[in-house]
Write a protein that holds these residues in place. Structure first.
Motif, PDB file in Angstrom:
ATOM      1  N   SER A  47       0.845  -1.182   0.000  1.00 40.43           N
ATOM      2  CA  SER A  47       0.000   0.000   0.000  1.00 40.43           C
ATOM      3  C   SER A  47       0.885   1.238   0.000  1.00 40.43           C
ATOM      4  O   SER A  47       1.776   1.375   0.843  1.00 40.43           O
ATOM      5  CB  SER A  47      -0.915   0.004   1.230  1.00 40.43           C
ATOM      6  N   PHE A  48       0.648   2.135  -0.976  1.00 38.96           N
ATOM      7  CA  PHE A  48       1.408   3.375  -1.092  1.00 38.96           C
ATOM      8  C   PHE A  48       0.438   4.542  -0.936  1.00 38.96           C
ATOM      9  O   PHE A  48      -0.506   4.669  -1.708  1.00 38.96           O
ATOM     10  CB  PHE A  48       2.112   3.452  -2.444  1.00 38.96           C
ATOM     11  N   LYS A  49       0.670   5.395   0.050  1.00 37.50           N
ATOM     12  CA  LYS A  49      -0.247   6.493   0.355  1.00 37.50           C
ATOM     13  C   LYS A  49       0.397   7.836   0.018  1.00 37.50           C
ATOM     14  O   LYS A  49       1.599   8.029   0.176  1.00 37.50           O
ATOM     15  CB  LYS A  49      -0.626   6.474   1.839  1.00 37.50           C
ATOM     16  N   ASN A  50      -0.456   8.776  -0.451  1.00 35.45           N
ATOM     17  CA  ASN A  50      -0.025  10.157  -0.710  1.00 35.45           C
ATOM     18  C   ASN A  50       1.184  10.219  -1.645  1.00 35.45           C
ATOM     19  O   ASN A  50       2.158  10.928  -1.395  1.00 35.45           O
ATOM     20  CB  ASN A  50       0.308  10.859   0.611  1.00 35.45           C
TER      21      ASN A  50
ATOM     22  N   LEU B 277       7.720   3.531  -7.203  1.00 34.28           N
ATOM     23  CA  LEU B 277       7.352   2.924  -5.928  1.00 34.28           C
ATOM     24  C   LEU B 277       7.732   1.453  -5.871  1.00 34.28           C
ATOM     25  O   LEU B 277       7.529   0.718  -6.837  1.00 34.28           O
ATOM     26  CB  LEU B 277       5.842   3.051  -5.699  1.00 34.28           C
ATOM     27  N   MET B 278       8.261   1.044  -4.712  1.00 35.93           N
ATOM     28  CA  MET B 278       8.577  -0.357  -4.467  1.00 35.93           C
ATOM     29  C   MET B 278       8.799  -0.519  -2.967  1.00 35.93           C
ATOM     30  O   MET B 278       9.115   0.448  -2.281  1.00 35.93           O
ATOM     31  CB  MET B 278       9.821  -0.785  -5.241  1.00 35.93           C
ATOM     32  N   PRO B 279       8.630  -1.721  -2.435  1.00 32.43           N
ATOM     33  CA  PRO B 279       8.903  -1.930  -1.011  1.00 32.43           C
ATOM     34  C   PRO B 279      10.401  -1.923  -0.732  1.00 32.43           C
ATOM     35  O   PRO B 279      11.219  -2.194  -1.614  1.00 32.43           O
ATOM     36  CB  PRO B 279       8.286  -3.304  -0.735  1.00 32.43           C
ATOM     37  N   LEU B 280      10.747  -1.636   0.516  1.00 33.02           N
ATOM     38  CA  LEU B 280      12.144  -1.615   0.928  1.00 33.02           C
ATOM     39  C   LEU B 280      12.570  -2.881   1.663  1.00 33.02           C
ATOM     40  O   LEU B 280      13.711  -3.317   1.562  1.00 33.02           O
ATOM     41  CB  LEU B 280      12.402  -0.422   1.852  1.00 33.02           C
ATOM     42  N   PHE B 281      11.664  -3.474   2.433  1.00 34.82           N
ATOM     43  CA  PHE B 281      12.047  -4.523   3.357  1.00 34.82           C
ATOM     44  C   PHE B 281      11.254  -5.813   3.166  1.00 34.82           C
ATOM     45  O   PHE B 281      11.287  -6.685   4.020  1.00 34.82           O
ATOM     46  CB  PHE B 281      11.848  -4.039   4.802  1.00 34.82           C
ATOM     47  N   THR B 282      10.537  -5.934   2.061  1.00 32.73           N
ATOM     48  CA  THR B 282       9.592  -7.036   1.890  1.00 32.73           C
ATOM     49  C   THR B 282       9.840  -7.776   0.594  1.00 32.73           C
ATOM     50  O   THR B 282      10.042  -7.153  -0.444  1.00 32.73           O
ATOM     51  CB  THR B 282       8.146  -6.499   1.889  1.00 32.73           C
ATOM     52  N   TRP B 283       9.843  -9.100   0.649  1.00 34.76           N
ATOM     53  CA  TRP B 283       9.777  -9.897  -0.571  1.00 34.76           C
ATOM     54  C   TRP B 283       8.435 -10.600  -0.632  1.00 34.76           C
ATOM     55  O   TRP B 283       7.900 -11.033   0.384  1.00 34.76           O
ATOM     56  CB  TRP B 283      10.930 -10.882  -0.689  1.00 34.76           C
ATOM     57  N   LEU B 284       7.879 -10.678  -1.823  1.00 38.49           N
ATOM     58  CA  LEU B 284       6.578 -11.305  -2.050  1.00 38.49           C
ATOM     59  C   LEU B 284       6.758 -12.520  -2.933  1.00 38.49           C
ATOM     60  O   LEU B 284       7.661 -12.576  -3.765  1.00 38.49           O
ATOM     61  CB  LEU B 284       5.622 -10.318  -2.720  1.00 38.49           C
TER      62      LEU B 284
END
Length: 258
Positions: free
Chosen positions: A229-232, A239-246
């Motif tokens: 989830s990316f807000k504002n 955009l991409m996550p920093l600490f998460t692998w999916l």
């Protein structure tokens, strides 16, 4: 040398100092009461500091060393490797910088602040909120004068600190997904990784799954409760996550983005 608890990313003068992902490596950092459930097993404790060569990133004068901290096996809701009694603790970091004859160590002179990572779980998802700041906080000339000074943390109850010879996670491939009839995305293979989103502005939510239903929608059984989830966000923001692998093959994007 940096030891971050939980995950961390190191920036020096606005540049990422390493191509490793999801540091530090998992280990039993401290003993937990929950380990007593397994009296026939011995859990050794150790912490893995990480060493980087930042020679080409520093210069004479003032340098900006920034460590972005997120939850992981030590601080988040998934603390099975983490801190004493499995309690969700505050992220923390210590570091030492060797520059020839000079040595700089972490202290209460360092500054800290909350930033855009609102929530992160290393194999579940992230919420990033850019209402107050973005990646400009790692810039060489960023003004952190309004931030608070860091506070001292108690030493870890760990048996040893040691550098690991285990290979770290790396980005090894980039895939251009295809778009299906329902507007979802297909990477063509099941993978571990993350979608990279270019924002049109506003709030954006990403849902992933390993399989599809017969009607082409995401099979919720195989989303494994993962989320992004990316807000504002700002128009054109990457955009991409920093600490998460999916783990996924298919994903959908809700919001103005591609």
């Amino acid at each position: 040398t940096v030891l971050g608890l939980g995950r961390f990313v190191l920036y020096v003068n606005g540049k990422r100092a390493h191509d490793d992902y999801f540091l530090p490596l998992n280990s039993f950092v401290e003993q937990k009461d929950s380990y007593k459930l397994y009296p026939d097993m011995i859990f050794g404790t150790r912490a893995y500091p990480c060493k980087f060569d930042i020679t080409n990133l520093v210069h004479k004068g003032i340098n900006n060393i920034t460590v972005l901290l997120g939850s992981g096996c030590y601080t988040g809701s998934q603390t099975y490797f983490g801190n004493t009694q499995g309690k969700m603790g505050d992220p923390k970091v210590c570091y030492k910088i060797d520059l020839g004859d000079s040595v700089y160590c972490s202290s209460t002179k360092a500054k800290y602040s909350k930033y855009f990572v609102e929530k992160s779980e290393h194999n579940a998802g992230e919420i990033l909120n850019f209402a107050d700041c973005g990646m400009e906080i790692v810039a060489e000339d960023y003004d952190d004068s309004s931030w608070e000074n860091a506070s001292l943390a108690l030493p870890l109850e760990t048996e040893t600190y040691e550098f690991s010879e285990c290979p770290t996670d790396k980005l090894i491939r980039k895939i251009k997904p295809t778009v299906n009839a329902l507007g979802g995305y297909d990477t063509s293979i099941n993978l571990t990784g993350y979608p990279v989103i270019v924002s049109g502005g506003g709030d954006i939510d990403v849902t992933v799954s390993e399989t599809l239903n017969d009607d082409g929608t995401l099979n919720k059984k195989y989303t494994h409760c993962q989320y992004l989830s990316f807000k504002n966000t700002k128009k054109g923001q990457r955009l991409m996550p920093l600490f998460t692998w999916l783990g996924f093959r298919y994903f959908t994007v809700k919001g103005d983005a591609e």
